[in-house]
Design a protein around this motif. Sequence first.
Motif, mmCIF file in Angstrom:
data_model
loop_
_atom_site.group_PDB
_atom_site.id
_atom_site.type_symbol
_atom_site.label_atom_id
_atom_site.label_comp_id
_atom_site.label_asym_id
_atom_site.label_seq_id
_atom_site.Cartn_x
_atom_site.Cartn_y
_atom_site.Cartn_z
ATOM 1 N N ARG A 1 0.859 -1.193 0.000
ATOM 2 C CA ARG A 1 0.000 0.000 0.000
ATOM 3 C C ARG A 1 0.891 1.237 0.000
ATOM 4 O O ARG A 1 1.837 1.332 0.802
ATOM 5 C CB ARG A 1 -0.935 0.002 1.207
ATOM 6 N N VAL A 2 0.566 2.202 -0.847
ATOM 7 C CA VAL A 2 1.402 3.392 -0.995
ATOM 8 C C VAL A 2 1.392 4.194 0.305
ATOM 9 O O VAL A 2 0.327 4.492 0.862
ATOM 10 C CB VAL A 2 0.925 4.261 -2.172
ATOM 11 N N GLU A 3 2.580 4.534 0.799
ATOM 12 C CA GLU A 3 2.720 5.377 1.979
ATOM 13 C C GLU A 3 3.244 6.767 1.629
ATOM 14 O O GLU A 3 2.943 7.730 2.322
ATOM 15 C CB GLU A 3 3.679 4.729 2.989
ATOM 16 N N PHE A 4 4.033 6.841 0.548
ATOM 17 C CA PHE A 4 4.652 8.125 0.188
ATOM 18 C C PHE A 4 4.933 8.150 -1.304
ATOM 19 O O PHE A 4 5.278 7.130 -1.898
ATOM 20 C CB PHE A 4 5.958 8.321 0.970
ATOM 21 N N ALA A 5 4.759 9.313 -1.913
ATOM 22 C CA ALA A 5 5.141 9.540 -3.310
ATOM 23 C C ALA A 5 5.683 10.960 -3.401
ATOM 24 O O ALA A 5 5.104 11.894 -2.826
ATOM 25 C CB ALA A 5 3.961 9.349 -4.251
ATOM 26 N N ASN A 6 6.814 11.116 -4.101
ATOM 27 C CA ASN A 6 7.428 12.440 -4.158
ATOM 28 C C ASN A 6 6.818 13.301 -5.267
ATOM 29 O O ASN A 6 5.937 12.862 -6.020
ATOM 30 C CB ASN A 6 8.944 12.327 -4.315
ATOM 31 N N HIS A 7 7.318 14.511 -5.365
ATOM 32 C CA HIS A 7 6.761 15.485 -6.319
ATOM 33 C C HIS A 7 6.983 15.039 -7.767
ATOM 34 O O HIS A 7 6.128 15.280 -8.626
ATOM 35 C CB HIS A 7 7.406 16.848 -6.077
ATOM 36 N N LYS A 8 8.124 14.393 -8.050
ATOM 37 C CA LYS A 8 8.416 13.942 -9.412
ATOM 38 C C LYS A 8 7.408 12.905 -9.870
ATOM 39 O O LYS A 8 7.038 12.881 -11.060
ATOM 40 C CB LYS A 8 9.841 13.358 -9.480
ATOM 41 N N PHE A 9 6.915 12.066 -8.960
ATOM 42 C CA PHE A 9 5.890 11.088 -9.325
ATOM 43 C C PHE A 9 4.628 11.793 -9.793
ATOM 44 O O PHE A 9 3.991 11.380 -10.775
ATOM 45 C CB PHE A 9 5.599 10.181 -8.118
ATOM 46 N N THR A 10 4.275 12.857 -9.094
ATOM 47 C CA THR A 10 3.079 13.623 -9.499
ATOM 48 C C THR A 10 3.281 14.232 -10.881
ATOM 49 O O THR A 10 2.380 14.197 -11.727
ATOM 50 C CB THR A 10 2.802 14.719 -8.464
ATOM 51 N N GLN A 11 4.483 14.785 -11.121
ATOM 52 C CA GLN A 11 4.756 15.364 -12.445
ATOM 53 C C GLN A 11 4.721 14.291 -13.530
ATOM 54 O O GLN A 11 4.247 14.534 -14.642
ATOM 55 C CB GLN A 11 6.130 16.031 -12.437
ATOM 56 N N LEU A 12 5.226 13.097 -13.220
ATOM 57 C CA LEU A 12 5.353 12.047 -14.227
ATOM 58 C C LEU A 12 4.017 11.410 -14.564
ATOM 59 O O LEU A 12 3.726 11.137 -15.733
ATOM 60 C CB LEU A 12 6.338 10.977 -13.722
ATOM 61 N N THR A 13 3.182 11.172 -13.557
ATOM 62 C CA THR A 13 1.949 10.410 -13.779
ATOM 63 C C THR A 13 0.689 11.262 -13.746
ATOM 64 O O THR A 13 -0.346 10.840 -14.271
ATOM 65 C CB THR A 13 1.815 9.316 -12.711
ATOM 66 N N GLY A 14 0.774 12.438 -13.109
ATOM 67 C CA GLY A 14 -0.421 13.272 -12.985
ATOM 68 C C GLY A 14 -1.246 12.967 -11.757
ATOM 69 O O GLY A 14 -2.236 13.654 -11.482
ATOM 70 N N TYR A 15 -0.892 11.946 -10.969
ATOM 71 C CA TYR A 15 -1.641 11.605 -9.760
ATOM 72 C C TYR A 15 -1.131 12.433 -8.583
ATOM 73 O O TYR A 15 0.081 12.590 -8.401
ATOM 74 C CB TYR A 15 -1.484 10.119 -9.428
ATOM 75 N N ASN A 16 -2.077 12.924 -7.775
ATOM 76 C CA ASN A 16 -1.715 13.639 -6.565
ATOM 77 C C ASN A 16 -1.162 12.655 -5.541
ATOM 78 O O ASN A 16 -1.711 11.575 -5.341
ATOM 79 C CB ASN A 16 -2.937 14.364 -5.993
#
Length: 805
Positions: free
Chosen positions: A267-282
């Motif tokens: 289960r996702v606990e953390f995602a950085n800012h680059k992940f948001t830029q890459l996939t579009g998911y908050n």
Amino acid sequence: MPRLPTRIQRFRKGSPLSFRLLAWILLFSSAFTLIASAIQIYSDYRKDLAQIDSRMLVVESGYASSLARSLWALDQKLLQTQMEGILSLPDIVHLRLRIEPDSELVMGEIPRGADTQSHRFDLIHQGEGALKLGELTVTANLDRVYEDMKVKVGIIMATQFLKTFFVSILIILVIQHFITRHLTTMANYAKDFSLANLSTPLTLDRPDTPSHRNDEIGRVTEAFNQMRERLNDDLVRQKRDAAEIHKFSKAIEQSPSSVVICDRQWRVEFANHKFTQLTGYNAKSIVGRHPGALSDDNVNNRDNRHLWQSIRLQVQRVGVWQGEVNSVRRNGERFWEQLIVTPIKNGAGDATGYLILGEDISIRKRYEQQLLRQANYDILTGLPNRMLALDRLKLALAQARRENSMVGVMFLDLDNFKHINDTLGHDAGDNLLIEAARRISSCLRGTSTVARLGGDEFLVILPGLAGPESSSQVAERILSTFAPAYFLNGQEVFVTTSIGIAIYPTDSDNSGTLLQHADAAMYQAKHQGKSSYAHFTQEMSEVSHERLQMESRLRRALELQEMELYFQPIIDTTTGSLKAAEALIRWNNPALGMIMPDRFIPLAEETGLIIPIGEWVLEQACLAAAGWKSVTGQDIGISVNVSPRQFRDSGFTKAVMGALSNAELAPEMLELEITERLLLDNSIETAEILSNLDRAGIRLSVDDFGTGYSALSYLKSYPFDTLKIDKSFVQDVMKEPEDATLVRAIINMAHSLGLSVVAEGVEDEAQTLFLRQEGCDFAQGYFYSRPLPAEEFNEWLNLNHRTST
């Protein structure tokens, strides 16, 4: 002694370790005491039994002879007295005397239930002979022995227990004083130990001597104090590490790669800012979700779950997963992503979570696909290249083996492509190859393959043939598509192709051999007159082998000095004097014999050997011309043929100047014969090379004029000195009016351009007279002399040494 119970009670309440030590000491001491006592008692018991046995042996040795005499004398009273004496011995309770033949005397009584031990011996009278008079059985009672043993057991057990008990108490008191009280102090110190009292060291109630500091208690105390100091240092370090951790968290957040951290259940606990830029998911919206089920598309999520299931198994088995994934952004756009998945492990090595690193590699994938296409497809025509074609051929052969069908392999080579490429330029040659590829492809069905092997060579693979005749039909269609003209650089050009055909499994079951056979068949088609096809036969293999053999020997011909120069004189038609000589190469191979240029020069051009061979001809021709001047005292020019491939070599001009320098020959004495097809390549390189040669003073001539395109306008563009009329026009000049008219026109045209004219192939006097009458400047041919080896040409010079000035 009265204080012992109190001391033991204190051990039990205040020192469990001391009590356990006492219990174990008592247990093992008691066990040892029991074993030692048992051994001692058993030893005494065996001694008592041995004494009884010894006593019975004494009875036998002391009474046997006296009893025998009393029995022999029939002295009953003495016999009874002796037996009573035996019964009076300790432990002897019963005697039984058996008198021969059937009498018996019994004395004493065996107590009921008693343990006994008996001894029997014979009574023998020693006279003239040994006579057995009877037998005495002595029985001893063992009750005394058992009673003694019981008493000993009690005494030994009591003394041993008391000894063991008091020794154990003493040991415990020593342990309590030297060990357990200090352990209690250490335990209390450890219980109260915290980060708040790191400044208080551990001290024990004992003298601080070197011996105490080096024993186990001292070392443990030192270890406690060192741990206290380390913790104090760690506390300082933790404060410093907290700042580092904060910096690292910022680095992860600002990483150029996307970072996702999951728990043990993925289960996702953390995602950085680059992940948001890459996939579009908050980042916050995906917390608690599976990384393979981020979108709302159930079909896509199902596919992703299969992928992540395999990733999970790989990570559990190997410890890391790395690969490329075709991911989907939130807006539905697909992109290629490089993923690295590794477990986050605790100190015990157990996974507590998972780290997922991602990087957008869409641009790299596009480049890879482009490189993959370049590796498998020809860039110019878009057809499969040699590597891909060979793979498809192997697949076609494997399928044919399974289906018991045939495969056709066709080897195509464009006729005169080199000539077109040399004359019209490389751009025209490229356009020709593109159009040829299109025409060949149009003749094939979907399952067939057409590939470009290189240059002007194409390969066609025809799987699933019903018979060899099917390949013939395809070949005829291809030949018919080559019939219409090609338009190259605004010119209408007709190009044909030669096709060689080999059939699996008739000709071979091996892909490499099939290609060789198709190649051999293609050369046979060229020999048939081009624009034709030929099926492979066994005789072609021999021809192909001969060609390979010739190529192998040609590569060593210069090294083995098998090349020879022949010379044919060029005569002034007006004066009949010698103007120059043309150098003609011959190959004299010991195995193949004398080989004419038309057999090996095309092979040399094809393999690139024409470069070293051409340089050798230039050097030898210049040396020969310099030698003729020393023989005749007059200048004699030398004419050398230059092939298009040799002319375009980057070192050609340097090689020409080097040959002149080595021979010390004047540049104007060398004439280079350029083929007419070079003139149509109206390139900057061609013009530059010809200009450089002309400025150096080297003469230039157009060879075999009239056999090619005869682009007269190019004669004005380049600095030529001479034009040579091909022998095909000269040989019929006296028979065919058209040839005579054409030769006359060429002479007039050349003179109008300021060019000298040389007629080739002059074989009789009538031709010579015609040429002289029409103003042809020079002639060469068998009428004057056949081509001669160097020595024979020198002899010819001695006999005909007049030269034209």
